[in-house]
Write an enzyme that holds these catalytic residues in place. Structure first.
Site, short mmCIF file in Angstrom:
data_model
loop_
_atom_site.label_atom_id
_atom_site.label_comp_id
_atom_site.label_asym_id
_atom_site.label_seq_id
_atom_site.Cartn_x
_atom_site.Cartn_y
_atom_site.Cartn_z
N ASP A 90 -11.75 -44.68 -21.19
CA ASP A 90 -11.38 -44.54 -19.78
C ASP A 90 -11.53 -43.06 -19.44
O ASP A 90 -10.74 -42.23 -19.88
CB ASP A 90 -9.94 -45.03 -19.57
CG ASP A 90 -9.53 -45.01 -18.09
OD1 ASP A 90 -10.06 -44.18 -17.34
OD2 ASP A 90 -8.64 -45.80 -17.72
N TYR A 129 -3.28 -45.65 -19.68
CA TYR A 129 -2.82 -45.91 -18.33
C TYR A 129 -1.87 -47.12 -18.32
O TYR A 129 -2.15 -48.13 -18.97
CB TYR A 129 -4.03 -46.16 -17.43
CG TYR A 129 -3.70 -46.41 -15.99
CD1 TYR A 129 -3.19 -45.39 -15.20
CD2 TYR A 129 -3.88 -47.66 -15.42
CE1 TYR A 129 -2.87 -45.61 -13.87
CE2 TYR A 129 -3.57 -47.89 -14.08
CZ TYR A 129 -3.07 -46.86 -13.32
OH TYR A 129 -2.75 -47.08 -12.00
N LYS A 179 -10.07 -42.17 -8.05
CA LYS A 179 -9.57 -40.82 -8.32
C LYS A 179 -10.66 -39.79 -8.01
O LYS A 179 -11.04 -39.66 -6.87
CB LYS A 179 -9.05 -40.76 -9.76
CG LYS A 179 -8.17 -41.97 -10.17
CD LYS A 179 -6.88 -42.04 -9.41
CE LYS A 179 -6.12 -43.36 -9.62
NZ LYS A 179 -5.97 -43.85 -10.97
N ARG A 191 -22.19 -61.14 -3.79
CA ARG A 191 -21.33 -61.10 -4.98
C ARG A 191 -22.16 -60.74 -6.21
O ARG A 191 -21.74 -59.95 -7.04
CB ARG A 191 -20.58 -62.43 -5.17
CG ARG A 191 -19.85 -62.51 -6.51
CD ARG A 191 -18.67 -63.50 -6.54
NE ARG A 191 -18.89 -64.71 -5.79
CZ ARG A 191 -19.71 -65.70 -6.17
NH1 ARG A 191 -20.38 -65.65 -7.30
NH2 ARG A 191 -19.84 -66.77 -5.40
C1 LIG Z 1 -5.65 -45.11 -11.57
C2 LIG Z 1 -6.14 -45.36 -12.96
C3 LIG Z 1 -6.57 -46.64 -13.35
C4 LIG Z 1 -6.50 -47.84 -12.42
O1 LIG Z 1 -7.36 -47.71 -11.34
P1 LIG Z 1 -7.10 -48.41 -9.90
O2 LIG Z 1 -8.29 -47.94 -9.14
O3 LIG Z 1 -5.79 -47.91 -9.40
O4 LIG Z 1 -7.09 -49.88 -10.14
C5 LIG Z 1 -7.04 -46.80 -14.63
N1 LIG Z 1 -7.07 -45.77 -15.51
C6 LIG Z 1 -6.66 -44.54 -15.18
C7 LIG Z 1 -6.71 -43.44 -16.18
C8 LIG Z 1 -6.18 -44.29 -13.89
O5 LIG Z 1 -5.74 -43.06 -13.57
#
Ligand SMILES: *Cc1c(COP(=O)(O)O)cnc(C)c1O
Length: 378
Positions: free
Chosen positions: A170, A98, A195, A46
């Protein structure tokens, strides 16, 4: 080292014990101490795990950050950043972020006594005006989902830097290949590695990258305390994915540009939104701030929901599904999928109509993609 080299080599030196060229998966949760008070390089998974550390080192290198942490999802990464907030603190966030981040702000953090002010990401002045003496974070995303609004990160950093308020970006949509927020003056970058970084729609994950040792220490303390770490198998799979980030992003973008140009010229399409098109309101900013325009293309069909439904039912190659950033092309209907939790009024205000479709353009053959769109639109 240049970007494509770092993606393959940073944090990924051959393993000393065996010479293994590929970072091993280390499932062991515990590591042998040498004697009292003398742990080995690792103690307990962890806190840190060698496979995860390799990924963290690689992602930090790709964002030009000194420190990186990998989490079990993008949301866990975002939550770790927000963990520095205390009751009475205040956040200024761009209004287009998001949906999961918005939900975390509104349903978890606001009830704990955190104030949040949303401002139009288009206006750096708006960020300056929304600041309070208690503002502890500024949060932006560029480009935004699904309308690809751009935030001038350097302009916002010029507001936050003199006041020593951390600016968080982000960077999931552009990936570090097309946008380097820390170079533009941001302090922290978060990713959903689910992604483009993972890139194959087969592993969930998140990351937090920063050059600030104090912030990193706070995020790391929270990661170890709360425990939302990325497991060794998922760390390995993400590392495998990120190796090809540079080549994938180049092909993603070439395909996306072709798709955007095709849609922009199509008579049934009311408008096409892509930062690489001269028609995008912030095309100049995109050229200045990024090294490429990415692979998300949003467009609006004449004929509203019925036309949108007809379109998605006819698709053969594009898969009608949530998410983005994988090698396969996806289409999504934001009004009923990613943005279903908004009220009609909020969606109208955001500019998301029933005819809006968002494409995540993959790396299949460009001609096949255009042919699929052609038949689905006819
Ligand atoms: C998908 C996404 C998230 C969240 O990520 P997860 O891996 O689904 O928890 C946060 N910010 C953006 C811009 C995203 O496309």
């Amino acid at each position: 080292m240049q970007f494509a080299t770092k993606a393959i080599r940073a944090g990924q030196a051959p393993e000393p014990a065996t010479g293994a060229v590929i970072v091993p998966i280390h499932p062991s949760v515990t590591y042998a101490f040498k004697e009292i008070g003398r742990p080995a390089a690792f103690e307990y998974s962890r806190s840190a795990n060698p496979t995860r550390t390799a990924l963290e080192t690689c992602l930090a290198a790709l964002e030009g950050a000194a420190h990186g942490l990998a989490f079990g999802s993008g949301m866990a990464a975002i939550d770790a950043v927000l963990s520095i907030l205390r009751p009475g603190d205040h956040v200024v966030a761009a209004s287009q972020i998001y949906g999961g981040t918005h939900r975390l702000f509104e349903t978890i953090y606001r009830p704990r006594g955190i104030g949040i002010t949303y401002v139009d990401g288009d206006e750096a002045d708006g960020f300056a005006q929304a600041l309070r003496p208690t503002t502890r974070l500024v949060w932006v995303e560029s480009p935004t989902n699904p309308l690809l609004q751009l935030v001038d990160i350097a302009d916002v950093a010029a507001v936050t830097r003199p006041r020593a308020i951390p600016l968080v970006v982000d960077n999931t949509f552009p990936s570090p290949y097309f946008q380097q927020p820390l170079d533009l003056g941001a302090d922290v970058v978060v990713h959903s590695t689910t992604k483009y970084i993972g890139g194959h729609s087969d592993v969930l994950g998140g990351a937090v990258l920063t050059g600030d040792a104090n912030l990193h220490a706070a995020f790391q303390f929270y990661q170890n305390a709360a425990g939302a770490v990325l497991g060794p198998f998922d760390s390995w799979l993400t590392l495998r994915g990120v190796k090809t980030l540079a080549v994938r992003m180049r092909q993603h973008e070439a395909n996306a540009r072709a798709v955007a140009e095709f849609l922009a010229a199509h008579s049934r399409v009311r408008r096409t939104i892509y930062p690489g098109l001269a028609s995008h309101p912030r095309h100049e900013l995109a050229r200045r701030q990024r090294t490429g325009y990415g692979a998300i293309v949003t467009f609006e069909l004449d004929g509203g929901r019925e036309a949108a439904n007809e379109f998605v039912r006819r698709l053969r190659l594009f898969v009608f599904a949530e998410s983005l950033g994988g090698v396969e092309s996806l289409a999504c209907h934001p009004a009923t999928m990613s943005h279903a939790s908004l009220t009609d009024a909020q969606r109208r205000e955001a500019g998301i109509t029933e005819g809006t479709i968002r494409l995540s353009v993959g790396i299949e053959d460009e001609g096949d993609l255009i042919a699929d769109l052609t038949q689905a639109l006819n």
